[in-house]
Design an enzyme around this catalytic site. Structure first.
Site, short mmCIF file in Angstrom:
data_model
loop_
_atom_site.label_atom_id
_atom_site.label_comp_id
_atom_site.label_asym_id
_atom_site.label_seq_id
_atom_site.Cartn_x
_atom_site.Cartn_y
_atom_site.Cartn_z
N THR A 8 0.86 -1.18 0.00
CA THR A 8 0.00 0.00 0.00
C THR A 8 0.90 1.23 0.00
OG1 THR A 8 -1.59 -1.24 1.30
CG2 THR A 8 -1.95 1.11 1.13
N GLU A 89 2.30 -1.57 10.82
CA GLU A 89 1.42 -1.45 11.99
C GLU A 89 1.81 -2.47 13.06
OE1 GLU A 89 -2.07 -2.19 9.78
OE2 GLU A 89 -2.59 -0.08 9.54
N ASN A 243 -5.99 -2.67 13.76
CA ASN A 243 -6.91 -3.06 12.69
C ASN A 243 -8.30 -3.44 13.20
OD1 ASN A 243 -5.41 -3.20 9.91
ND2 ASN A 243 -3.94 -3.88 11.45
N SER A 248 -13.41 2.78 8.52
CA SER A 248 -13.21 3.51 7.26
C SER A 248 -14.19 4.66 7.15
CB SER A 248 -13.39 2.56 6.08
OG SER A 248 -14.67 1.98 6.10
#
Length: 248
Positions: A8, A89, A243, A248
């Site tokens: 990403t 992360e 996570n 979102s």
């Protein structure tokens, strides 16, 4: 979501070096395969992946300059790719998986490296500084088992040597481990590679070093022999928390 192809990320490389478009594309493709396509944090691919190299052609170049230019592009890409993993992360350890003399192509060897890097059990063990050599061997065997029959696997692994932290842990078809001192040594290697809380990034560039050598006599029928390096990270409670709480 960090996993080839690619990760990403959006990466833009600018140069004034004069070079033909096709030659630049070839150099960049090689560098990407050896860097951004050789890392994984969690095995999750993204739809937002771009690496672009642009040249203004402002500085004249000669043919004998190309090798140095290619080396510089590779160094830049590998440095950026390494930083992506270290900044993953919840990452507390970076694994460097060196695969040599794999009886197949570099692409197949890279798939093995990524399979090891994405083994949840191995990642958890490394997060806990636990030198669980069985989980490493299992990750290798699971990958080979999906591709080959038992006889082929045996022939490919006859000369295989596995190292952890520079110490040989598997050779001649069996583990080479002698007591608690070895376990403590391997655990200390992981502790030394751990990324703790820090004000500056990154504090160090150390990795949990994993080496897998299939032996020089194990080329496949095509004569190919894969040699690659793959970077991966461990799996921590912080990764799960980030996570699980994400919206979102």
């Amino acid at each position: 979501m960090i996993e080839p192809n690619m990760a990403t990320m959006l990466s833009y490389i600018f140069t004034d070096f004069t070079i033909e478009k096709k030659r630049l594309q070839s150099i960049l493709t090689h560098a990407v395969n050896e860097s951004f396509n050789s890392i994984s944090v969690d095995g999750s691919e993204s739809t937002s992946d771009t690496v672009v190299a642009l040249s203004s052609n402002q500085i004249e170049s000669e043919e004998n300059d190309l090798a140095e230019f290619e080396s510089a592009i590779l160094e830049i890409c590998q440095g950026l790719a390494s930083d992506i993993v270290r900044n993953g992360e919840g990452t507390s350890h970076v694994m460097r998986i060196d695969i040599s003399n794999y009886p197949g192509s570099d692409q197949e060897a890279r798939m093995l490296g990524r399979s090891i890097a994405n083994s949840a059990l191995l990642k958890c063990a490394i997060a806990g500084n636990d030198p669980n050599t069985g989980r490493l061997a299992s990750a290798i065997g699971s990958f080979l088992g999906r591709l080959e029959d038992a006889g082929t696997i045996e022939s490919k692994t006859t000369n295989m040597i596995i190292k952890l932290g520079g110490r040989t842990i598997f050779k001649n078809g069996k583990f080479v481990l002698e007591g608690d001192d070895v376990e403590n040594e391997l655990s200390q290697h992981m502790i030394d590679a751990q990324l703790g809380e820090q004000d500056e990034y990154p504090k160090h560039q150390r990795c949990v070093e994993i080496g897998i050598d299939f032996g020089t006599s194990t080329k496949d029928d095509s004569g190919e022999c894969g040699n690659v390096t793959v970077l991966g990270s461990d799996l921590t409670a912080e990764y799960v928390s980030v996570n699980a709480d994400y919206r979102s």
